[in-house]
Design a protein around this motif. Structure first.
Motif, PDB file in Angstrom:
ATOM      1  N   LEU A  13       3.605  15.618 -22.834  1.00  0.00           N
ATOM      2  CA  LEU A  13       2.645  16.179 -21.884  1.00  0.00           C
ATOM      3  C   LEU A  13       3.347  16.734 -20.650  1.00  0.00           C
ATOM      4  O   LEU A  13       4.379  16.204 -20.217  1.00  0.00           O
ATOM      5  N   VAL A  14       2.764  17.785 -20.090  1.00  0.00           N
ATOM      6  CA  VAL A  14       3.144  18.267 -18.765  1.00  0.00           C
ATOM      7  C   VAL A  14       1.878  18.315 -17.933  1.00  0.00           C
ATOM      8  O   VAL A  14       0.894  18.956 -18.314  1.00  0.00           O
ATOM      9  N   LEU A  15       1.879  17.631 -16.804  1.00  0.00           N
ATOM     10  CA  LEU A  15       0.714  17.564 -15.925  1.00  0.00           C
ATOM     11  C   LEU A  15       1.101  18.082 -14.544  1.00  0.00           C
ATOM     12  O   LEU A  15       2.112  17.654 -13.984  1.00  0.00           O
ATOM     13  N   VAL A  16       0.304  18.993 -14.013  1.00  0.00           N
ATOM     14  CA  VAL A  16       0.596  19.605 -12.711  1.00  0.00           C
ATOM     15  C   VAL A  16      -0.692  19.673 -11.895  1.00  0.00           C
ATOM     16  O   VAL A  16      -1.757  19.997 -12.430  1.00  0.00           O
ATOM     17  N   SER A  17      -0.590  19.380 -10.601  1.00  0.00           N
ATOM     18  CA  SER A  17      -1.765  19.460  -9.723  1.00  0.00           C
ATOM     19  C   SER A  17      -1.349  19.884  -8.330  1.00  0.00           C
ATOM     20  O   SER A  17      -0.224  19.621  -7.897  1.00  0.00           O
ATOM     21  N   LEU A 173       8.139  24.699 -16.782  1.00  0.00           N
ATOM     22  CA  LEU A 173       8.354  25.923 -16.010  1.00  0.00           C
ATOM     23  C   LEU A 173       7.125  26.830 -16.084  1.00  0.00           C
ATOM     24  O   LEU A 173       6.706  27.416 -15.079  1.00  0.00           O
ATOM     25  N   CYS A 174       6.545  26.938 -17.270  1.00  0.00           N
ATOM     26  CA  CYS A 174       5.356  27.773 -17.458  1.00  0.00           C
ATOM     27  C   CYS A 174       4.209  27.270 -16.585  1.00  0.00           C
ATOM     28  O   CYS A 174       3.507  28.055 -15.938  1.00  0.00           O
ATOM     29  N   CYS A 175       4.017  25.967 -16.542  1.00  0.00           N
ATOM     30  CA  CYS A 175       2.937  25.390 -15.738  1.00  0.00           C
ATOM     31  C   CYS A 175       3.189  25.595 -14.242  1.00  0.00           C
ATOM     32  O   CYS A 175       2.252  25.838 -13.474  1.00  0.00           O
ATOM     33  N   LEU A 176       4.447  25.510 -13.831  1.00  0.00           N
ATOM     34  CA  LEU A 176       4.767  25.746 -12.421  1.00  0.00           C
ATOM     35  C   LEU A 176       4.524  27.209 -12.044  1.00  0.00           C
ATOM     36  O   LEU A 176       4.040  27.507 -10.945  1.00  0.00           O
ATOM     37  N   VAL A 177       4.861  28.134 -12.937  1.00  0.00           N
ATOM     38  CA  VAL A 177       4.580  29.557 -12.688  1.00  0.00           C
ATOM     39  C   VAL A 177       3.073  29.766 -12.600  1.00  0.00           C
ATOM     40  O   VAL A 177       2.582  30.517 -11.746  1.00  0.00           O
ATOM     41  N   SER A 178       2.318  29.103 -13.473  1.00  0.00           N
ATOM     42  CA  SER A 178       0.862  29.190 -13.440  1.00  0.00           C
ATOM     43  C   SER A 178       0.318  28.699 -12.104  1.00  0.00           C
ATOM     44  O   SER A 178      -0.573  29.317 -11.508  1.00  0.00           O
ATOM     45  N   GLU A 194       2.340  18.432  -7.380  1.00  0.00           N
ATOM     46  CA  GLU A 194       2.850  17.290  -8.129  1.00  0.00           C
ATOM     47  C   GLU A 194       2.972  17.664  -9.608  1.00  0.00           C
ATOM     48  O   GLU A 194       2.117  18.351 -10.146  1.00  0.00           O
ATOM     49  N   MET A 195       4.036  17.175 -10.240  1.00  0.00           N
ATOM     50  CA  MET A 195       4.220  17.414 -11.664  1.00  0.00           C
ATOM     51  C   MET A 195       4.848  16.191 -12.314  1.00  0.00           C
ATOM     52  O   MET A 195       5.755  15.574 -11.744  1.00  0.00           O
ATOM     53  N   VAL A 196       4.354  15.842 -13.488  1.00  0.00           N
ATOM     54  CA  VAL A 196       4.979  14.790 -14.274  1.00  0.00           C
ATOM     55  C   VAL A 196       5.170  15.301 -15.698  1.00  0.00           C
ATOM     56  O   VAL A 196       4.304  15.981 -16.256  1.00  0.00           O
ATOM     57  N   ILE A 197       6.347  15.028 -16.253  1.00  0.00           N
ATOM     58  CA  ILE A 197       6.649  15.343 -17.646  1.00  0.00           C
ATOM     59  C   ILE A 197       6.671  14.025 -18.406  1.00  0.00           C
ATOM     60  O   ILE A 197       7.470  13.132 -18.081  1.00  0.00           O
ATOM     61  N   TYR A 198       5.793  13.896 -19.378  1.00  0.00           N
ATOM     62  CA  TYR A 198       5.736  12.677 -20.181  1.00  0.00           C
ATOM     63  C   TYR A 198       6.229  12.973 -21.592  1.00  0.00           C
ATOM     64  O   TYR A 198       5.686  13.838 -22.278  1.00  0.00           O
ATOM     65  N   ARG A 199       7.254  12.252 -22.015  1.00  0.00           N
ATOM     66  CA  ARG A 199       7.832  12.457 -23.336  1.00  0.00           C
ATOM     67  C   ARG A 199       7.239  11.453 -24.324  1.00  0.00           C
ATOM     68  O   ARG A 199       7.121  10.265 -24.031  1.00  0.00           O
ATOM     69  N   TYR A 209       7.822  14.902 -10.114  1.00  0.00           N
ATOM     70  CA  TYR A 209       8.298  15.824  -9.088  1.00  0.00           C
ATOM     71  C   TYR A 209       7.188  16.059  -8.068  1.00  0.00           C
ATOM     72  O   TYR A 209       6.005  16.115  -8.428  1.00  0.00           O
ATOM     73  N   CYS A 210       7.590  16.217  -6.820  1.00  0.00           N
ATOM     74  CA  CYS A 210       6.640  16.581  -5.768  1.00  0.00           C
ATOM     75  C   CYS A 210       7.275  17.691  -4.937  1.00  0.00           C
ATOM     76  O   CYS A 210       8.311  17.478  -4.287  1.00  0.00           O
ATOM     77  N   PHE A 211       6.664  18.875  -4.977  1.00  0.00           N
ATOM     78  CA  PHE A 211       7.198  20.046  -4.285  1.00  0.00           C
ATOM     79  C   PHE A 211       6.382  20.304  -3.020  1.00  0.00           C
ATOM     80  O   PHE A 211       5.216  20.680  -3.095  1.00  0.00           O
ATOM     81  N   GLU A 212       6.986  20.076  -1.875  1.00  0.00           N
ATOM     82  CA  GLU A 212       6.321  20.336  -0.605  1.00  0.00           C
ATOM     83  C   GLU A 212       6.309  21.838  -0.312  1.00  0.00           C
ATOM     84  O   GLU A 212       6.936  22.628  -1.013  1.00  0.00           O
TER      85      GLU A 212
END
Length: 251
Positions: A13-17, A173-178, A194-199, A209-212
């Motif tokens: 999973l890739v989760l981004v918010s 990367l695709c989700c971050l571009v989105s 915020e982003m988490v990659i779950y394997r 990851y948390c991008f300010e």
């Protein structure tokens, strides 16, 4: 406004918010919309939220209380993620009804939408979107992602590039571009991101990851994406003017 993405792929999973809740001229406020739960060792569950903040907070508190009190149904007792989605939908409905009168009316809109993602036991990782009405949907082979909130600006890149067998890091990367595309087009969506990659089968959320705002990596990603788009645009075939005719000829 809000924008959250959940990509459910073969590898995990890739989760981004985003984290923006208000974007007035002189008042910008933030509130995290990604919520991870402490669960038993055989499961990992993350919740993404959009909509009324009071409802969201009430739902989160109820889920936590049910787990602490070891209620008959809680995130540790369900056997499947689909059951967890149904449980969440019922809790959300109950919290919304607390703000409604006997005729089902409210002075404000208490609705909230959620994405519940994770893995329970040996079942594959999955993601479910829970609507304000309490029902839910999951991903498919043709659409291996879910979105809530301000979805339209970031959807095209997901449609073009995300497949069930996509590499997990490339999907991130695709989700971050989105997300960046949405931020570029809508001021009501904004950092921290915020982003988490779950394997799959890891049962860990250690790739977080948390991008300010003005994060160097995100700025570099934005510049690289824009430069690549401009280069691709410059390579598009020229308009075939030999087939043109005057519009006036038909009048």
């Amino acid at each position: 406004m809000t924008y959250c993405i959940a990509a459910s792929l073969n590898e995990g999973l890739v989760l981004v918010s985003d984290s923006r809740t208000n974007a007035g001229i002189d008042n910008v406020s933030t509130y995290g919309k990604m919520h991870a739960f402490e669960t038993s060792e055989d499961r990992t569950i993350v919740l993404l939220s959009a909509g009324n903040l009071a409802t969201t907070q009430a739902v989160l508190e109820q889920l936590k209380r049910d787990k602490i009190k070891d209620a008959k149904i809680n995130i540790n007792t369900v056997d499947y993620l689909s059951e967890a989605a149904q449980y969440l939908g019922q809790v959300s409905l109950e919290k919304q009804k607390q703000h409604m009168d006997a005729e089902g009316q409210s002075a404000f809109n208490p609705s909230a939408t959620f994405i519940l993602a994770g893995q329970i036991g040996d079942e594959p990782p999955a993601a479910y979107m829970i609507y304000a009405e309490g029902n839910n949907i999951t991903t498919s082979a043709h659409t291996p992602f879910l979105q809530i909130g301000e979805t339209k600006y970031g959807k095209p890149v997901l449609d073009r590039f995300l497949k069930p067998d996509s590499d997990l890091d490339e999907a991130a990367l695709c989700c971050l571009v989105s997300m960046d595309s949405t931020i570029r087009s809508n001021v009501s969506v904004g950092p921290p991101i915020e982003m988490v990659i779950y394997r799959k089968d890891s049962y860990k959320l250690d790739e977080y990851y948390c991008f300010e705002a003005e994060n160097a990596y995100m700025l570099n990603l934005r510049k690289s994406w824009e430069a690549t788009l401009r280069e691709a645009f410059s390579r598009l075939p020229s308009l075939d003017k030999t087939k043109s005719k005057s519009l006036l000829a038909d009048l």
